[in-house]
Scaffold this motif. Structure first.
Motif, PDB file in Angstrom:
ATOM      1  N   ASP A   2       0.762  -1.113   0.104  1.00 32.14           N
ATOM      2  CA  ASP A   2       0.131  -0.094  -0.029  1.00 32.14           C
ATOM      3  C   ASP A   2       0.833   1.074  -0.003  1.00 32.14           C
ATOM      4  N   VAL A   3       1.208   1.777  -1.293  1.00 31.92           N
ATOM      5  CA  VAL A   3       2.194   2.884  -1.540  1.00 31.92           C
ATOM      6  C   VAL A   3       1.695   4.023  -0.494  1.00 31.92           C
ATOM      7  N   ARG A   4       0.172   4.276  -0.733  1.00 32.07           N
ATOM      8  CA  ARG A   4      -0.164   5.614  -0.005  1.00 32.07           C
ATOM      9  C   ARG A   4      -0.119   5.439   1.535  1.00 32.07           C
ATOM     10  N   ARG A   5      -0.256   4.343   1.975  1.00 29.84           N
ATOM     11  CA  ARG A   5       0.146   4.120   3.384  1.00 29.84           C
ATOM     12  C   ARG A   5       1.557   4.605   3.715  1.00 29.84           C
ATOM     13  N   LEU A   6       2.557   4.002   3.041  1.00 29.81           N
ATOM     14  CA  LEU A   6       3.642   4.293   3.107  1.00 29.81           C
ATOM     15  C   LEU A   6       4.264   5.935   2.793  1.00 29.81           C
ATOM     16  N   MET A   7       3.589   6.613   2.048  1.00 30.72           N
ATOM     17  CA  MET A   7       3.956   7.992   1.632  1.00 30.72           C
ATOM     18  C   MET A   7       3.225   9.084   2.574  1.00 30.72           C
ATOM     19  N   VAL A   8       2.148   8.593   3.167  1.00 27.58           N
ATOM     20  CA  VAL A   8       1.462   9.301   4.059  1.00 27.58           C
ATOM     21  C   VAL A   8       2.408   9.887   5.244  1.00 27.58           C
ATOM     22  N   GLY A   9       3.281   9.220   5.565  1.00 24.58           N
ATOM     23  CA  GLY A   9       4.389   9.681   6.528  1.00 24.58           C
ATOM     24  C   GLY A   9       5.627  10.193   5.892  1.00 24.58           C
ATOM     25  N   PHE A  10       5.479  10.785   4.838  1.00 25.01           N
ATOM     26  CA  PHE A  10       6.546  11.429   4.126  1.00 25.01           C
ATOM     27  C   PHE A  10       6.023  12.817   3.926  1.00 25.01           C
ATOM     28  N   PRO A  11       6.066  13.886   4.785  1.00 20.32           N
ATOM     29  CA  PRO A  11       5.638  15.088   4.539  1.00 20.32           C
ATOM     30  C   PRO A  11       6.423  15.796   3.221  1.00 20.32           C
ATOM     31  N   THR A  12       5.799  16.528   2.484  1.00 20.45           N
ATOM     32  CA  THR A  12       6.342  17.097   1.469  1.00 20.45           C
ATOM     33  C   THR A  12       5.801  18.507   1.202  1.00 20.45           C
ATOM     34  N   GLY A  13       6.486  19.480   0.412  1.00 19.28           N
ATOM     35  CA  GLY A  13       5.963  20.643  -0.017  1.00 19.28           C
ATOM     36  C   GLY A  13       4.674  20.472  -0.937  1.00 19.28           C
ATOM     37  N   VAL A  14       3.981  21.671  -1.348  1.00 19.26           N
ATOM     38  CA  VAL A  14       2.815  21.481  -2.014  1.00 19.26           C
ATOM     39  C   VAL A  14       2.923  22.295  -3.222  1.00 19.26           C
ATOM     40  N   SER A  15       2.558  22.201  -4.426  1.00 17.28           N
ATOM     41  CA  SER A  15       2.877  22.849  -5.622  1.00 17.28           C
ATOM     42  C   SER A  15       1.754  22.604  -6.400  1.00 17.28           C
ATOM     43  N   VAL A  16       1.500  23.772  -7.182  1.00 16.45           N
ATOM     44  CA  VAL A  16       0.359  23.535  -8.399  1.00 16.45           C
ATOM     45  C   VAL A  16       1.131  23.670  -9.624  1.00 16.45           C
ATOM     46  N   VAL A  17       0.927  22.576 -10.532  1.00 16.36           N
ATOM     47  CA  VAL A  17       1.703  22.425 -11.818  1.00 16.36           C
ATOM     48  C   VAL A  17       0.574  23.050 -12.556  1.00 16.36           C
ATOM     49  N   THR A  18       1.056  24.217 -13.676  1.00 18.83           N
ATOM     50  CA  THR A  18       0.205  24.885 -14.412  1.00 18.83           C
ATOM     51  C   THR A  18       0.914  24.698 -15.843  1.00 18.83           C
ATOM     52  N   ALA A  19      -0.237  24.812 -16.790  1.00 19.09           N
ATOM     53  CA  ALA A  19       0.231  24.705 -18.211  1.00 19.09           C
ATOM     54  C   ALA A  19      -1.045  25.497 -19.167  1.00 19.09           C
ATOM     55  N   MET A  20      -0.444  25.808 -20.215  1.00 20.22           N
ATOM     56  CA  MET A  20      -1.556  26.571 -21.100  1.00 20.22           C
ATOM     57  C   MET A  20      -1.690  25.724 -22.387  1.00 20.22           C
ATOM     58  N   THR A  21      -2.992  25.524 -22.827  1.00 17.56           N
ATOM     59  CA  THR A  21      -3.198  24.851 -24.135  1.00 17.56           C
ATOM     60  C   THR A  21      -2.682  25.883 -25.303  1.00 17.56           C
ATOM     61  N   ARG A  22      -2.478  25.311 -26.593  1.00 19.09           N
ATOM     62  CA  ARG A  22      -2.174  26.015 -27.646  1.00 19.09           C
ATOM     63  C   ARG A  22      -3.151  27.021 -27.804  1.00 19.09           C
TER      64      ARG A  22
END
Length: 175
Positions: free
Chosen positions: A9-29
């Motif tokens: 259960d990778v989610r159970r593993l990663m819940v204990g690994f705090p990380t920064g939060v980002s928003v990835v953005t892009a523009m369509t053509r």
């Protein structure tokens, strides 16, 4: 069951690994902005300056990233939890609800929510399960304010706190 025969259960593993939060953005053509909250961000190399982000297959943001061959990584500051929640909600009007500006080298810049923004050119993309690992070279970094990052871990948002009694920074997770 995973292909290894073990229940992983990778989610159970990663819940204990705090990380920064980002928003990835892009523009369509055709000029439409897309974006999604992303905690799967990693520095890859200083020369050339490279990062990777993992985006869900089938997401319109991933489609815009791959179509435009560019993206922006908006690193959110400590009071930008509403932006993180907005961009993880799937709200189709998210860009009408938050200040942003178009950028010449990447995706939209979330000028009120980010402390730092990296505009990037996509170099490669690899499908892994239900996500795509996007490798990108940083072409420009914009610092908007002193970094005071929004964090995510233990299924909660948090912020750095200063502890006057030690030389360590502590997490203060907020519900």
């Amino acid at each position: 069951m995973s292909h290894t025969g073990y229940d992983v259960d990778v989610r159970r593993l990663m819940v204990g690994f705090p990380t920064g939060v980002s928003v990835v953005t892009a523009m369509t053509r055709d000029g439409n902005p897309w974006g999604m909250t992303c905690t799967s961000l990693c520095s890859v190399a200083p020369d050339p300056p490279s990062i990777l982000v993992c985006l869900r297959r089938g997401s319109p943001t991933l489609d815009a990233v791959l179509d435009s061959s560019s993206l922006a990584v908006n690193l959110l500051h400590r009071t930008a939890r509403p932006a993180a929640e907005l961009f993880s909600s799937g709200d189709p009007d998210r860009f009408n609800r938050i200040p942003w500006v178009a950028a010449p080298h990447g995706g939209p810049h979330l000028i009120d929510a980010a402390h730092t923004i990296a505009d990037c050119a996509v170099s490669t993309a690899h499908t892994v399960g239900d996500h795509v690992v996007v490798m990108a070279e940083i072409v420009m970094i914009t610092s908007l304010r002193t970094p005071a990052p929004l964090l995510y871990g233990m299924r909660r948002y948090g912020v750095w706190t200063d502890d006057d009694d030690s030389n360590f920074l502590n997490y203060d997770f907020i519900s």
